[in-house]
Design a protein around this motif. Sequence first.
Motif, PDB file in Angstrom:
ATOM      1  N   GLY A  10      16.760 -23.562  -2.674  1.00 28.09           N
ATOM      2  CA  GLY A  10      16.004 -23.637  -1.418  1.00 28.09           C
ATOM      3  C   GLY A  10      16.640 -24.590  -0.421  1.00 28.09           C
ATOM      4  N   LEU A  13      13.336 -27.803   4.386  1.00 25.51           N
ATOM      5  CA  LEU A  13      13.331 -29.231   4.720  1.00 25.51           C
ATOM      6  C   LEU A  13      13.526 -30.086   3.473  1.00 25.51           C
ATOM      7  N   THR A  45       6.840 -23.453  15.046  1.00 22.20           N
ATOM      8  CA  THR A  45       5.955 -24.493  14.507  1.00 22.20           C
ATOM      9  C   THR A  45       6.475 -25.895  14.785  1.00 22.20           C
ATOM     10  N   HIS A 126      21.335 -16.083  -1.744  1.00 19.69           N
ATOM     11  CA  HIS A 126      21.217 -16.214  -3.199  1.00 19.69           C
ATOM     12  C   HIS A 126      19.803 -16.676  -3.536  1.00 19.69           C
ATOM     13  N   ALA A 127      18.971 -15.733  -3.932  1.00 23.84           N
ATOM     14  CA  ALA A 127      17.599 -16.082  -4.329  1.00 23.84           C
ATOM     15  C   ALA A 127      17.592 -16.400  -5.816  1.00 23.84           C
ATOM     16  N   ARG A 200       0.304 -19.541  15.927  1.00 23.91           N
ATOM     17  CA  ARG A 200       0.919 -20.628  16.673  1.00 23.91           C
ATOM     18  C   ARG A 200       2.185 -20.164  17.384  1.00 23.91           C
ATOM     19  N   GLY A 309       8.941 -31.027  -2.978  1.00 17.88           N
ATOM     20  CA  GLY A 309       8.494 -30.370  -1.737  1.00 17.88           C
ATOM     21  C   GLY A 309       7.313 -29.457  -2.023  1.00 17.88           C
TER      22      GLY A 309
HETATM   23  C1  FAD Z   1       1.886 -23.921  10.433  1.00 22.19           C
HETATM   24  C2  FAD Z   1       2.385 -25.083   9.624  1.00 22.19           C
HETATM   25  C3  FAD Z   1       2.382 -26.354  10.193  1.00 22.19           C
HETATM   26  C4  FAD Z   1       2.853 -27.442   9.454  1.00 22.19           C
HETATM   27  N1  FAD Z   1       2.829 -28.665  10.031  1.00 22.19           N
HETATM   28  C5  FAD Z   1       3.284 -29.732   9.332  1.00 22.19           C
HETATM   29  C6  FAD Z   1       3.297 -31.027   9.930  1.00 22.19           C
HETATM   30  O1  FAD Z   1       2.888 -31.221  11.079  1.00 22.19           O
HETATM   31  N2  FAD Z   1       3.787 -32.074   9.184  1.00 22.19           N
HETATM   32  C7  FAD Z   1       4.237 -31.899   7.906  1.00 22.19           C
HETATM   33  O2  FAD Z   1       4.665 -32.870   7.273  1.00 22.19           O
HETATM   34  N3  FAD Z   1       4.239 -30.684   7.331  1.00 22.19           N
HETATM   35  C8  FAD Z   1       3.783 -29.600   8.006  1.00 22.19           C
HETATM   36  N4  FAD Z   1       3.785 -28.360   7.440  1.00 22.19           N
HETATM   37  C9  FAD Z   1       4.251 -28.225   6.048  1.00 22.19           C
HETATM   38  C10 FAD Z   1       5.770 -28.178   5.970  1.00 22.19           C
HETATM   39  O3  FAD Z   1       6.258 -27.165   6.789  1.00 22.19           O
HETATM   40  C11 FAD Z   1       6.187 -27.945   4.528  1.00 22.19           C
HETATM   41  O4  FAD Z   1       5.538 -28.875   3.704  1.00 22.19           O
HETATM   42  C12 FAD Z   1       7.695 -28.106   4.369  1.00 22.19           C
HETATM   43  O5  FAD Z   1       8.361 -27.136   5.143  1.00 22.19           O
HETATM   44  C13 FAD Z   1       8.071 -27.992   2.894  1.00 22.19           C
HETATM   45  O6  FAD Z   1       9.466 -27.929   2.766  1.00 22.19           O
HETATM   46  P1  FAD Z   1      10.114 -27.127   1.540  1.00 22.19           P
HETATM   47  O7  FAD Z   1      11.570 -27.248   1.735  1.00 22.19           O
HETATM   48  O8  FAD Z   1       9.468 -27.556   0.286  1.00 22.19           O
HETATM   49  O9  FAD Z   1       9.665 -25.627   1.789  1.00 22.19           O
HETATM   50  P2  FAD Z   1      10.206 -24.645   2.922  1.00 22.19           P
HETATM   51  O10 FAD Z   1      10.420 -25.387   4.183  1.00 22.19           O
HETATM   52  O11 FAD Z   1       9.277 -23.483   2.906  1.00 22.19           O
HETATM   53  O12 FAD Z   1      11.626 -24.185   2.391  1.00 22.19           O
HETATM   54  C14 FAD Z   1      11.799 -23.389   1.246  1.00 22.19           C
HETATM   55  C15 FAD Z   1      13.179 -22.767   1.343  1.00 22.19           C
HETATM   56  O13 FAD Z   1      13.457 -22.101   0.102  1.00 22.19           O
HETATM   57  C16 FAD Z   1      13.959 -20.795   0.374  1.00 22.19           C
HETATM   58  N5  FAD Z   1      13.595 -19.964  -0.772  1.00 22.19           N
HETATM   59  C17 FAD Z   1      12.387 -19.422  -1.082  1.00 22.19           C
HETATM   60  N6  FAD Z   1      12.453 -18.787  -2.254  1.00 22.19           N
HETATM   61  C18 FAD Z   1      13.726 -18.930  -2.707  1.00 22.19           C
HETATM   62  C19 FAD Z   1      14.411 -18.508  -3.875  1.00 22.19           C
HETATM   63  N7  FAD Z   1      13.791 -17.802  -4.830  1.00 22.19           N
HETATM   64  N8  FAD Z   1      15.714 -18.834  -4.016  1.00 22.19           N
HETATM   65  C20 FAD Z   1      16.351 -19.569  -3.066  1.00 22.19           C
HETATM   66  N9  FAD Z   1      15.752 -19.977  -1.931  1.00 22.19           N
HETATM   67  C21 FAD Z   1      14.458 -19.687  -1.766  1.00 22.19           C
HETATM   68  C22 FAD Z   1      13.277 -20.400   1.678  1.00 22.19           C
HETATM   69  O14 FAD Z   1      14.005 -19.373   2.329  1.00 22.19           O
HETATM   70  C23 FAD Z   1      13.292 -21.720   2.435  1.00 22.19           C
HETATM   71  O15 FAD Z   1      14.504 -21.909   3.134  1.00 22.19           O
HETATM   72  C24 FAD Z   1       3.324 -27.251   8.140  1.00 22.19           C
HETATM   73  C25 FAD Z   1       3.348 -25.975   7.580  1.00 22.19           C
HETATM   74  C26 FAD Z   1       2.879 -24.913   8.311  1.00 22.19           C
HETATM   75  C27 FAD Z   1       2.908 -23.540   7.689  1.00 22.19           C
END
Ligand code: FAD
Length: 406
Positions: A10, A13, A45, A126-127, A200, A309
Amino acid sequence: MKPEDLWISGGGLAGLATCIALQNKCGIQANILEAKSQLQGDTGTLIALWPNGLRALQAIDSSLYQDILQTGCKIQYITSIRGTEESRIPAEYESKYGQPFICIRWSTLHSLLAKRVSRSQIYLQHATTEVHDKEDHVIIETQRTLSAKDACRNEDTKEAFVGRALIVADGVRSLLRKYVLNENEKQLIDPIYTGRVIARAVLESDELKCLSISLPQNESIFFFSSDGKKVGSLSSLEQGQFYWALTLPVPNMDSCHDIQKQHLQQESEFSTPLMQVIAATPTERIQVRPLLEMQPLPRYAKGNVVLLGDAAHAVIPSLGQGANLAFEDALVLSCCMKNEDNLAKAFSSFEQKRLHRCQVIQEESSKAGKRARELKTNNSSSNPQVFESYEKFLEYMLEFDGISFP
Ligand SMILES: Cc1cc2nc3c(=O)[nH]c(=O)nc-3n(C[C@H](O)[C@H](O)[C@H](O)COP(=O)(O)OP(=O)(O)OC[C@H]3O[C@@H](n4cnc5c(N)ncnc54)[C@H](O)[C@@H]3O)c2cc1C
């Protein structure tokens, strides 16, 4: 590919922040497996960065932190409007918590992070589908996500990667979360639909010029409908852009994508300026997404695999903590790995440091969403055994420093 490689599933962020933290704190060049064909954050967003998340980012990479401060919008006032009641309070986070409150477009933040990771470390399309932990190494199975044109060529789309360990950062709909759970915990694998969706969009500064209202700069405004069921927000962003969001109850998650702009305008009882900004948004730019949350998991680590995350602790954006927690995770994991060569031990120590805090913030995020809907205006923490007041909870949430937390 070498067995000593470290893999991250992934490139969102959490994955990118972890990759940078490992680079800067431990000198480890991890590789990222990303399902999408390009590295990109959500363009519609905002991410609110609170003192705890900013402090973690500062410790991970001070130049990244400076770029965020220079690029994002520093919020100076927070306004709440419920019916005819309005309160406008200064956002005094810097004097209280030593860090400001910054709003930044998700895609801007994502590209500031992506800039700091070498392209050679990122495997797009690459998933990850499975992981097998063999004690001294892991085997990660992936499925190539091909374009329609490439898919016609009948190529073998499966590929396996070997490494020392896997850090799972594949988001709220994580495919690999199941790996750390036991047979009797399978009900925790899938996120829960909250019965609410969020619509949004971001408007550019020139799109706002044609509006007859003036929107306050450096301010976030929250709107609550009189029955508490709908919550809106409006916030200024970098470069004169504005973000709006509206959360609505929608019983059936599958019908969330049928929501149209007209629906938002009819359904909402909010007056200007929120409705004018929605009216000015081109329909195709409005993004609608179900709000999902997770029950707290009992663990984040198993052997050479660790979750972080949203894969570990997705929350609804009621307290705006999802990404902030992810940045804390990235910092804490890199500190654990710096002090311990045995990765399974480092992951277990990460779990010990993170589990309680993330569980508490998950529960409070869920309760904060419900409190808004129940029209409870007093911000009391609903867990008086843990926090004697809401202020104490805020202190706990925002004062994170990555070192002194157990
Ligand atoms: C509308 C909205 C508003 C938000 N506002 C806030 C805010 O104001 N402040 C805050 O702190 N948080 C906020 N959040 C939450 C925040 O966006 C998430 O907590 C944060 O993006 C988590 O990061 P992450 O990398 O864990 O997940 P993600 O950002 O979802 O990233 C996951 C990544 O993994 C990839 N992926 C998925 N499955 C696979 C797989 N099988 N193999 C390889 N790659 C894969 C995806 O393509 C993606 O790039 C908000 C969320 C939403 C929906």
